[in-house]
Design a protein around this motif. Structure first.
Motif, PDB file in Angstrom:
ATOM      1  N   GLY A   1      -0.669  -4.843  -7.036  1.00  0.00           N
ATOM      2  CA  GLY A   1      -0.084  -3.662  -6.421  1.00  0.00           C
ATOM      3  C   GLY A   1       0.381  -3.940  -5.014  1.00  0.00           C
ATOM      4  O   GLY A   1       0.363  -5.084  -4.533  1.00  0.00           O
ATOM      5  N   ASN A   2       0.791  -2.870  -4.329  1.00  0.00           N
ATOM      6  CA  ASN A   2       1.291  -3.022  -2.963  1.00  0.00           C
ATOM      7  C   ASN A   2       0.206  -3.491  -2.008  1.00  0.00           C
ATOM      8  O   ASN A   2       0.497  -4.135  -0.997  1.00  0.00           O
ATOM      9  CB  ASN A   2       1.873  -1.691  -2.481  1.00  0.00           C
ATOM     10  N   ASP A   3      -1.050  -3.145  -2.322  1.00  0.00           N
ATOM     11  CA  ASP A   3      -2.155  -3.524  -1.442  1.00  0.00           C
ATOM     12  C   ASP A   3      -2.799  -4.845  -1.837  1.00  0.00           C
ATOM     13  O   ASP A   3      -3.829  -5.230  -1.292  1.00  0.00           O
ATOM     14  CB  ASP A   3      -3.224  -2.421  -1.448  1.00  0.00           C
ATOM     15  N   GLY A   4      -2.227  -5.526  -2.830  1.00  0.00           N
ATOM     16  CA  GLY A   4      -2.764  -6.808  -3.241  1.00  0.00           C
ATOM     17  C   GLY A   4      -3.286  -6.780  -4.662  1.00  0.00           C
ATOM     18  O   GLY A   4      -2.909  -5.933  -5.478  1.00  0.00           O
ATOM     19  N   THR A   5      -4.186  -7.702  -4.953  1.00  0.00           N
ATOM     20  CA  THR A   5      -4.736  -7.852  -6.300  1.00  0.00           C
ATOM     21  C   THR A   5      -5.971  -6.972  -6.441  1.00  0.00           C
ATOM     22  O   THR A   5      -6.811  -6.916  -5.543  1.00  0.00           O
ATOM     23  CB  THR A   5      -5.105  -9.318  -6.552  1.00  0.00           C
TER      24      THR A   5
ATOM     25  N   LYS B   1     -10.700  -4.150  -5.069  1.00  0.00           N
ATOM     26  CA  LYS B   1      -9.822  -5.208  -4.564  1.00  0.00           C
ATOM     27  C   LYS B   1     -10.471  -6.565  -4.795  1.00  0.00           C
ATOM     28  O   LYS B   1     -11.682  -6.724  -4.637  1.00  0.00           O
ATOM     29  CB  LYS B   1      -9.546  -5.011  -3.073  1.00  0.00           C
TER      30      LYS B   1
END
Length: 424
Positions: A331-335, A350
């Motif tokens: 996603g936009n915030d990472g994995t 996360k």
């Protein structure tokens, strides 16, 4: 003036219909409330107005747990099979090709007779050289007898010193001539041996390129046959410089790094070998380093110039947290991954992900063994979403001994599964 008045009621009617349509759509798409759901279908019933998250039913998902195990770290590359040695067999002397002693495609050993050139001219040349040598040896012997005689006469002061010196110089002259003649004899004998063309190495012969009766020249451009050494055999491949750290570190310690050769479809293991050698510089054009894997190739599964898929086992990560690759989300915030808690609600976790083989991924941070991860149904999940687990392998009852046995059996099995897929 009458036409505008006649169209006015129609305009109002169209406007009214549009307003009613908008109101109906707003009512239909408005999020449902628990009271509405209960009225529509009772406890757990479904609302008749789906859309925009209008249903509060648990989302059906399939779950698989994270586990601890060994992870074989494979690096994958395209490789080319290369013969250990390749020799173009050519004649060292000229003449007519009179005999061929090999069959195309057969295995030969070093020194085996492959073909023969007409030797008659070379036998005659050898005889001539031997005759010249014998003649000069006789003259040398006569000169040596003269020197011995002149030494006795000189001791009696019967001849001049110059006569003795001349005889000694003649002996030295004949000695040099005899050495030259001996070299000519050796050269003629060597040329006669070269009329028999022998295999310089052990290997497999290819297709014959010259036939009986052909006149060949010494070191002709057309080879008689090509011999390739296929036992053992090498596979050349390259790896990007970003993947060199682990490989070079283990190679320099003297560790034996296994290398696997798979067919072009990447579905069948053809041979297993070890990393044999590493080039001494990185190619600046491609940013890669060349490697060679060495394979015994006793079954001759690998063929020179064959393209294969190479998998180099760079390392084995011991007892790391492994998660199914299908559970990893981006996603936009990472994995992240959707983790199911004890109340069957979703928690967005996360992650810090390490190497992956396409089936399992190493989790460096964010998960522990036993965490239940959502594999399917993630498109409707949010933080705190209620879920209904339809397939939860983490809930299969096992005894502690059975659970431990399952983890241990996964480690070697992982090496087999990652042999089918590799990556970093």
């Amino acid at each position: 003036m009458q036409a505008p008045k006649s169209r006015s009621p129609r305009r109002w009617l169209v406007t009214l219909l549009i307003v009613l349509l908008v109101a109906v759509l707003a009512w239909w798409l408005w999020p449902a409330t628990p009271a509405t759901d209960q009225a529509a279908g009772g406890p757990g019933g479904k609302s008749g107005r789906p859309g925009f998250g209008g249903s509060t039913d648990p989302v059906p998902v399939r779950v698989e747990p994270a586990r601890v195990g060994d992870f074989p770290l494979y690096y994958k590359a395209l490789g080319t099979v290369t013969a250990t040695n390749t020799v173009n067999v050519r004649s060292r002397v000229g003449g007519e090709l009179v005999k061929i002693h090999f069959k195309e495609g057969q295995q030969v050993k070093a020194g085996d007779l492959l073909a023969e050139i007409d030797p008659r001219a070379y036998r005659i040349a050898l005889q001539q050289a031997e005759g010249t040598l014998a003649q000069n040896q006789a003259q040398l012997k006569n000169a040596q007898v003269d020197v011995a005689r002149y030494k006795g006469l000189y001791a009696e002061d019967s001849i001049a010193k110059q006569t003795l010196d001349t005889a000694q110089a003649q002996v030295a002259q004949f000695q040099g001539l005899v050495k030259t003649n001996q070299a000519q004899v050796n050269d003629a004998r060597l040329n006669l041996e070269f009329t028999q063309i022998r295999a310089p190495i052990s290997g497999r012969v290819g297709l014959r390129q010259l036939d009986l009766g052909n006149l060949v020249a010494a070191n002709d451009t057309t080879a008689l046959v090509v011999i390739t050494q296929t036992e053992p055999i090498n596979v050349a491949f390259t790896l990007p410089e970003t993947e060199l750290g682990t490989v070079l570190e283990r190679y320099r310690t003297g560790a034996s790094l296994p290398v696997e050769a798979w067919d072009r479809s990447d579905s069948k293991l053809q041979a297993t070998g070890v990393l044999g050698s590493i080039d001494n510089q990185i190619d600046t054009a491609t940013g890669t380093l060349k490697f060679k894997g060495r394979f015994e190739n006793k079954d001759l599964a690998l063929f020179p110039n064959q393209f294969v898929n190479v998998r180099l086992l760079a390392d084995t990560l011991k007892q790391v947290v492994l998660a199914p690759a299908a559970a990893i989300q981006f996603g936009n915030d990472g994995t992240f991954a959707y983790v199911i808690n004890g109340e069957n609600t979703v928690n967005v976790r996360k992650l810090k992900v390490g190497p992956s083989d396409g089936e399992n991924s190493v989790i460096l941070d964010g998960l522990a063994a036993g965490d239940r991860l959502v594999l399917e149904g993630t498109d409707r999940l949010r933080e705190g979403t209620k879920v209904e687990v339809v397939d939860d392998s983490a809930q299969v009852p096992t005894t502690p001994g059975q659970h431990l046995q399952g983890q241990e059996s996964n480690a070697p099995g992982q090496a087999d599964s990652t042999a089918g897929k590799a990556g970093a």
